[in-house]
Design an enzyme around this catalytic site. Structure first.
Site, PDB file in Angstrom:
ATOM      1  N   MET A  60      37.163  47.983 -37.454  1.00 21.38           N
ATOM      2  CA  MET A  60      36.506  46.702 -37.687  1.00 21.38           C
ATOM      3  C   MET A  60      35.005  46.827 -37.571  1.00 21.38           C
ATOM      4  O   MET A  60      34.478  47.623 -36.800  1.00 21.38           O
ATOM      5  CB  MET A  60      37.014  45.650 -36.700  1.00 21.38           C
ATOM      6  CG  MET A  60      36.957  46.052 -35.252  1.00 21.38           C
ATOM      7  SD  MET A  60      37.623  44.801 -34.130  1.00 21.38           S
ATOM      8  CE  MET A  60      36.233  43.694 -34.035  1.00 21.38           C
ATOM      9  N   CYS A  61      34.306  46.026 -38.396  1.00 23.80           N
ATOM     10  CA  CYS A  61      32.839  45.914 -38.375  1.00 23.80           C
ATOM     11  C   CYS A  61      32.201  47.298 -38.521  1.00 23.80           C
ATOM     12  O   CYS A  61      32.513  48.021 -39.448  1.00 23.80           O
ATOM     13  CB  CYS A  61      32.384  45.217 -37.098  1.00 23.80           C
ATOM     14  SG  CYS A  61      33.198  43.657 -36.772  1.00 23.80           S
ATOM     15  N   ALA A  62      31.302  47.653 -37.600  1.00 28.56           N
ATOM     16  CA  ALA A  62      30.671  48.970 -37.676  1.00 28.56           C
ATOM     17  C   ALA A  62      31.697  50.084 -37.502  1.00 28.56           C
ATOM     18  O   ALA A  62      31.534  51.188 -38.037  1.00 28.56           O
ATOM     19  CB  ALA A  62      29.584  49.090 -36.605  1.00 28.56           C
TER      20      ALA A  62
END
Length: 605
Positions: A342-344
């Site tokens: 998720m995300c970075a």
């Protein structure tokens, strides 16, 4: 890590009109509202904060789950305002035109004939005094008229798109700071509270202000974090640390069903936040929910780096993930696994998948990317000030310190959403004398982490160059990254009102990855899409199996589904988890024994 020179990002995806309607409603609307009945334009930096009635829960739509990495300096803001000022001076007709319009508006306001009204979603003016009291009503209308005309000048000046966005942001800092509700006399609710408490609210507000100056860098405190203790009230799903390296801890979660899938799932969380956003309180924990569906679940918990780890770069983290994969497979007695990032962490996971595809490694059966900006060129709030100069300055700053400090990132992000994350709490804490509410997501958000300087630099080059959209534009562990060579099944999640990772950028995974694809669009914002437990009647997600190139066309043909994507993901993942087998009676293995109970040591740093 990056194998080509810094260059401008490619042309953004075609469905940007919708995105810009979210980012800057003032630009997408008519330039001048008609003088008849009208409402003030929404703030130039709107949010989905009003999606729920609770201020604490509503702010989850704007908090920095993936904090901006470029940074934001007063010099940049001043330069943006300066460019606007130079244009105004060289084109005085624009200033005169909007000045005359404002004068006419103010005349109607003074005469009581103006029907200008605040946006219903603007909580600053919900007190009935603003509609019943003629003085306060005129003060509100005058402020709204002034703000609207000031921001409207941007659209009438010959500024390029990015300069216009920067000027709008800089002027918005001024207009939101000048709201009458930020002052005691201009805030009728605060005045009433002061009278009701005999001045006690003002005394408490002064104490709150003094405390924040001493201990919070002068920023208003947004949450009471005391009730949320890691391992006691949050991050409490049963499990154990089964492996620890200098970079990460690996947590295995205890099954809660008699049988589980044979193939485990491994979570790669973002390096810029702590992993327990997926393991909040019972009933709000993604990990708890999917483990209850029979998913054998492992999670990485990153170490919070200091300046001593300044040289940890993307390859350092990729190597650590490969170790975690080996341990997960050994404990699970499986030849492959499912990856959730998720995300970075999703950017990191995409790079890892590119490396594995290049070397022919088949240890990942499927990959899930949640709110991950595969295509960073899609216009968003956090790249307004992104430029080669700004990126280089940000890199120099983290090199000097050895880390990019999480606390500083949080302050930067707050000023990117001033109404929601600064002035909202300024009023409640200092003018109303209230203590901040206790809310688990906000407590997690302020539980900040650092980035080592080298990883920050690697992310910055990715942010500026957008290399994942071009095969071979970057390398990971010495391998050229080509997303098209990744043939494992893909599940990608975007968030419709995400101001950090516009969903169009997440959607591009469907165009770039080479395997079977499923894209799900949550109806909420960045963090609300992650913390999305079933049972909320407002929860929706969109699906469409026709992955056309234009994200807007995909959305037009999408079906709306009631409920949370959590259930959809669990079903999809269990279909890829192999045959069921009895849940293990204990965690870890002989080679990798339990080191300590979850959530481990690193998450507390």
């Amino acid at each position: 890590m990056i194998t080509r020179e810094l260059s401008p990002p490619p042309t953004r995806p075609p469905d940007e009109d919708h995105l810009m309607a979210v980012l800057s409603p003032a630009r997408s609307a008519n330039r001048r509202p008609k003088p008849a009945t009208r409402r003030a334009a929404p703030s130039a930096l709107p949010s989905d904060i009003h999606a729920t009635p609770s201020p604490a829960e509503g702010v989850t739509g704007v908090i920095g789950g993936a904090n901006p990495l470029v940074g934001l300096s007063p010099v940049q803001v001043a330069a943006a305002a300066g460019r606007w000022g130079r244009h105004i001076l060289t084109d005085p007709a624009v200033a005169l035109d909007h000045g005359l319009r404002l004068a006419r508006d103010l005349a109607r306001i003074a005469a009581g004939s103006s029907e200008l009204a605040a946006d219903p979603k603007d909580r600053r003016f919900v007190d009935p005094t603003f509609t019943r009291n003629p003085v306060y009503h005129r003060v509100m209308q005058a402020y709204l008229a002034w703000r609207a005309e000031l921001l409207a000048t941007i659209d009438d000046l010959p500024m390029d798109e990015k300069s216009g966005d920067r000027a709008r942001f800089a002027l918005s800092l001024v207009t939101e700071a000048m709201a009458p509700t930020n002052t005691l006399l201009g805030n009728p609710a605060a005045m009433k509270r002061a009278l009701e408490t005999g001045g006690g609210s003002l005394l408490r507000g002064a104490r709150n202000r003094l405390s924040d100056v001493r201990s919070n860098g002068g920023m208003p405190t947004i949450v009471d974090s005391r009730p949320f203790r890691v391992g006691e009230t949050v991050a409490v799903s049963p499990g154990a640390v089964v492996f620890r390296s200098d970079v990460l801890e690996l947590i295995q979660y205890a099954p809660t069903t008699p049988t589980i899938g044979a193939r485990p799932t491994l979570l790669i969380p973002p390096q810029i936040n702590k992993f327990y956003i997926l393991d909040l309180a019972p009933g709000r924990s993604f990990i708890e929910h999917v483990v209850a569906q029979g998913v054998p679940f492992f999670a990485i918990s990153w170490r919070n780096p200091t300046a001593d780890q300044r040289d940890w770069g993307l390859d350092t983290y990729l190597g650590a993930i490969l170790e975690a994969i080996d341990v997960t497979l050994a404990i699970s007695r499986s030849r492959d696994l499912n990856l959730l990032a998720m995300c970075a962490g999703g950017l990191t996971g995409a790079c890892l998948l590119g490396h594995l595809a290049h070397i022919g490694d088949k240890r990942v059966r499927s990959a899930s990317l949640v709110v991950t900006a595969i295509d960073i060129s899609v216009r968003s709030q956090i790249n307004i000030f992104a430029s080669e100069r700004a990126v280089k300055a940000s890199i120099r700053g983290s090199r000097k310190k050895g880390i990019l400090e999480g606390t500083e990132l949080a302050k930067v992000f707050a000023w990117m959403r001033p109404n929601d994350l600064v002035w909202n709490y300024w009023v409640s804490s200092y003018l109303m004398g209230e203590q901040p509410a206790a809310f688990d997501v906000l407590a997690w958000n302020v539980d900040s982490t650092n980035l080592p300087a080298k990883l920050h630099e690697d992310f910055m080059h990715m942010f500026l160059e957008n290399p994942l959209v071009t095969p071979g534009a970057m390398t990971a562990l010495g391998s050229p990254v080509d997303l098209g060579a990744i043939t494992c099944d893909l599940y990608a999640v975007g968030a419709l009102t995400d101001h950090l990772v516009p969903w169009q950028g997440a959607y591009q995974a469907t165009q770039l990855f080479g395997g079977s694809r499923r894209f799900v669009l949550s109806s909420s914002g960045h963090i609300q899409a992650i913390v999305n437990p079933p049972g909320n009647p407002k929860t929706r997600y969109f699906t469409n199996d026709d992955y056309v190139a234009d994200p807007g066309e995909w959305l037009k043909g999408a079906s709306e589904n009631a409920g949370s994507w959590w259930d959809d993901w669990a079903t999809w993942t269990m279909d890829r988890s192999g045959p069921g087998r009895p849940a293990p009676p204990r965690l870890g293995s002989r080679a990798f024994p339990v080191l300590e109970p979850a959530p481990g040591r690193y998450v507390r740093e």
